[in-house]
Design an enzyme around this catalytic site. Sequence first.
Site, PDB file in Angstrom:
ATOM      1  N   THR A 191       4.229  46.963 145.959  1.00 38.42           N
ATOM      2  CA  THR A 191       3.921  48.025 146.917  1.00 38.42           C
ATOM      3  C   THR A 191       2.405  48.095 147.025  1.00 38.42           C
ATOM      4  O   THR A 191       1.703  47.900 146.029  1.00 38.42           O
ATOM      5  CB  THR A 191       4.461  49.394 146.471  1.00 38.42           C
ATOM      6  N   GLU A 336      10.650  50.328 146.576  1.00 38.13           N
ATOM      7  CA  GLU A 336      11.398  50.582 145.335  1.00 38.13           C
ATOM      8  C   GLU A 336      12.901  50.757 145.573  1.00 38.13           C
ATOM      9  O   GLU A 336      13.680  50.793 144.634  1.00 38.13           O
ATOM     10  CB  GLU A 336      10.861  51.858 144.660  1.00 38.13           C
ATOM     11  N   LYS A 444      -2.207  72.196 151.406  1.00 40.53           N
ATOM     12  CA  LYS A 444      -1.866  73.464 150.752  1.00 40.53           C
ATOM     13  C   LYS A 444      -2.799  74.549 151.266  1.00 40.53           C
ATOM     14  O   LYS A 444      -3.979  74.557 150.968  1.00 40.53           O
ATOM     15  CB  LYS A 444      -1.976  73.319 149.241  1.00 40.53           C
ATOM     16  N   TRP A 449       2.713  75.261 152.029  1.00 38.58           N
ATOM     17  CA  TRP A 449       2.520  73.874 152.416  1.00 38.58           C
ATOM     18  C   TRP A 449       2.619  73.706 153.929  1.00 38.58           C
ATOM     19  O   TRP A 449       3.506  74.267 154.572  1.00 38.58           O
ATOM     20  CB  TRP A 449       3.582  72.972 151.773  1.00 38.58           C
TER      21      TRP A 449
HETATM   22  P1  ADP Z   1       3.852  50.877 151.046  1.00 44.24           P
HETATM   23  O1  ADP Z   1       3.135  52.195 150.960  1.00 44.24           O
HETATM   24  O2  ADP Z   1       3.481  49.914 150.030  1.00 44.24           O
HETATM   25  O3  ADP Z   1       3.932  50.357 152.434  1.00 44.24           O
HETATM   26  P2  ADP Z   1       6.639  51.346 151.305  1.00 44.24           P
HETATM   27  O4  ADP Z   1       6.725  50.468 152.476  1.00 44.24           O
HETATM   28  O5  ADP Z   1       7.645  51.222 150.245  1.00 44.24           O
HETATM   29  O6  ADP Z   1       5.303  51.203 150.576  1.00 44.24           O
HETATM   30  O7  ADP Z   1       6.537  52.823 151.817  1.00 44.24           O
HETATM   31  C1  ADP Z   1       7.488  53.795 151.535  1.00 44.24           C
HETATM   32  C2  ADP Z   1       7.020  55.121 152.071  1.00 44.24           C
HETATM   33  O8  ADP Z   1       6.859  55.061 153.488  1.00 44.24           O
HETATM   34  C3  ADP Z   1       7.992  56.245 151.865  1.00 44.24           C
HETATM   35  O9  ADP Z   1       7.915  56.775 150.560  1.00 44.24           O
HETATM   36  C4  ADP Z   1       7.556  57.231 152.940  1.00 44.24           C
HETATM   37  O10 ADP Z   1       6.458  58.003 152.526  1.00 44.24           O
HETATM   38  C5  ADP Z   1       7.105  56.333 154.053  1.00 44.24           C
HETATM   39  N1  ADP Z   1       8.168  56.212 155.062  1.00 44.24           N
HETATM   40  C6  ADP Z   1       9.056  55.219 155.206  1.00 44.24           C
HETATM   41  N2  ADP Z   1       9.856  55.434 156.256  1.00 44.24           N
HETATM   42  C7  ADP Z   1       9.474  56.621 156.797  1.00 44.24           C
HETATM   43  C8  ADP Z   1       9.922  57.412 157.911  1.00 44.24           C
HETATM   44  N3  ADP Z   1      10.914  57.029 158.692  1.00 44.24           N
HETATM   45  N4  ADP Z   1       9.285  58.572 158.143  1.00 44.24           N
HETATM   46  C9  ADP Z   1       8.270  58.983 157.367  1.00 44.24           C
HETATM   47  N5  ADP Z   1       7.807  58.285 156.317  1.00 44.24           N
HETATM   48  C10 ADP Z   1       8.394  57.119 156.033  1.00 44.24           C
END
Ligand code: ADP
Length: 547
Positions: A191, A336, A444, A449
């Site tokens: 990631t 993950e 915040k 929030w």
């Molecule tokens: P990286 O930050 O390495 O690109 P990921 O691709 O695993 O990691 O990102 C996962 C994160 O992306 C989620 O925890 C969330 O915060 C965000 N995310 C994924 N899909 C969505 C969505 N449809 N709407 C909002 N946030 C999203």
Amino acid sequence: MKGMMQDWSLVVPSLLDHAAREHGDQVVVTRGVEGEIRRNTLRTLHARSRRVAKALDALGIREGDRVATMAWNTDRHLELWYGTMGIGAVCHTLNPRLFADQLVYIINHAEDRVLFVDASFVGVIAAIRDRLKTLERIFVLTDEANLPARVDTESGAPLEVEAYETWLASFDEDFAWKTFDEQTAAGLCYTSGTTGNPKGVLYSHRSNVLHTLAVNQTDVLGVRAVDAVMPVVPMFHANAWGLVFAVPAAGGKLVLPGAQMDGASIYALLDEEQVSITAAVPTVWMALLAYLDEHGKKLPHLRKVVIGGAACPPMMIERFERDFGVEVAHAWGMTEMSPLGTLHAPKPGRDRAALGEDIAHKCKQGRAPFTVEMKITDDEGAELPRDGETYGHLLVRGPAVAKAYFKRPESILDADGWMPTGDVATIDAQGFMQITDRSKDVIKSGGEWISSIEIENLAMGHPDVAEAAVIGIAHPKWDERPLLIVVATPGSQPTEASILAFLEGKIASWWMPDQVVVVDEIPHTATGKIQKRTLRERFAEHRLPTG
Ligand code: ADP
């Protein structure tokens, strides 16, 4: 008492065997990196994957060894995945958009032994080659004729590369998959890690197979043998959301877009290959919609577009559904989670027609399919109600969810086996989840929030706003107050007054940004997300007019 059923291993090679046996004639279409269209079948994918397996075995690659790829979505990349996994080795996908230092860290940390790279990224590798300690050989995913011209490494020596097709040509497909336990590692994806070093998620054969079955539930992607599916989301971005497994498993037609991700190229494949399901992050669809508008094109074949990775702006859902009759499936997931978390699909009382009109509901990221458990909790870990209003930390559990990172002994789960996602969300009574923020991005204000995503989504509905980001700025009275940062649509000059007037009445008055600033560009991560941390650093000294 034990059941008396067969020990049928949940391993990736059996998935490909099934695809070739039951759907051998099904087509796999690729736009190659050189731009040409290649048409193969699942039978040839199976055969070429076994050749790759045999060649890797001859190279001395053993169970557990890491084989790296830095490649677009193509047939060659696909056969490498299956070939690597077919000998129990670990396929490590590298995101070419990462910074050089991150790539060096990741490749050395993973101890990658060989690397397969598309010609487009040879320069990226040349720039860091001298710092890669474990890499023995580099193959360019092309033939001898298209091997790129000499590229020098930092030390001035030429980068040593070999043509993939030449290497593969001396092997045939007479090779039996190796046998191993279903818990054996199959894939590795880091990631991007906005803080600290990147962390490696190590998928297993079992988790990949179970994830594939989850993806193919009707209310998730439900791929059919008559579907043509184009994963525009790259294979290096969380396994192309599982589609490169789910589509062959169902016997569907795979359409792989290669290196050309612009609106015109994506449209050409959607049209010519009669794609019925496609998936990508919002930025890709922005480009496609602009192309469709400019050229007056329609999408008659497309049935479903999966949008995730970042919040899908309401206007994008509206345009696909209203102007093009394409169902939007908003999805959420993370590396993950292999990566599927939730997907938006109708429930009784919320049928398709009603949903088409109810864009706000489709902005929710959807509900958990079987194999994903989720809940929200307060800061102390107590579960919060599913009322669609209370928001808290989102936690998940399931057979395709990580329990620790590669080479890091510590568990990433809480005492009850739940993984905190780092996202803040609501869950409603019907189980629809909505992300309000990443926990580190929530604003915040006065002990309450404010959801940055909700304000961004609304702001992007303003005709002069191409992109929007909201960050919290320190405030003497309220701790933090929202600053809205926008990029103008080409040719427009948005004013603070008109944007604030546009938001008026759509959000609670205390959520209203204290200030709006227009910038030329908003920074993005390697997976297309807004880089809030960089924005916060840039505006660290910023003082709001109200404070
Ligand atoms: P990286 O930050 O390495 O690109 P990921 O691709 O695993 O990691 O990102 C996962 C994160 O992306 C989620 O925890 C969330 O915060 C965000 N995310 C994924 N899909 C969505 C969505 N449809 N709407 C909002 N946030 C999203």
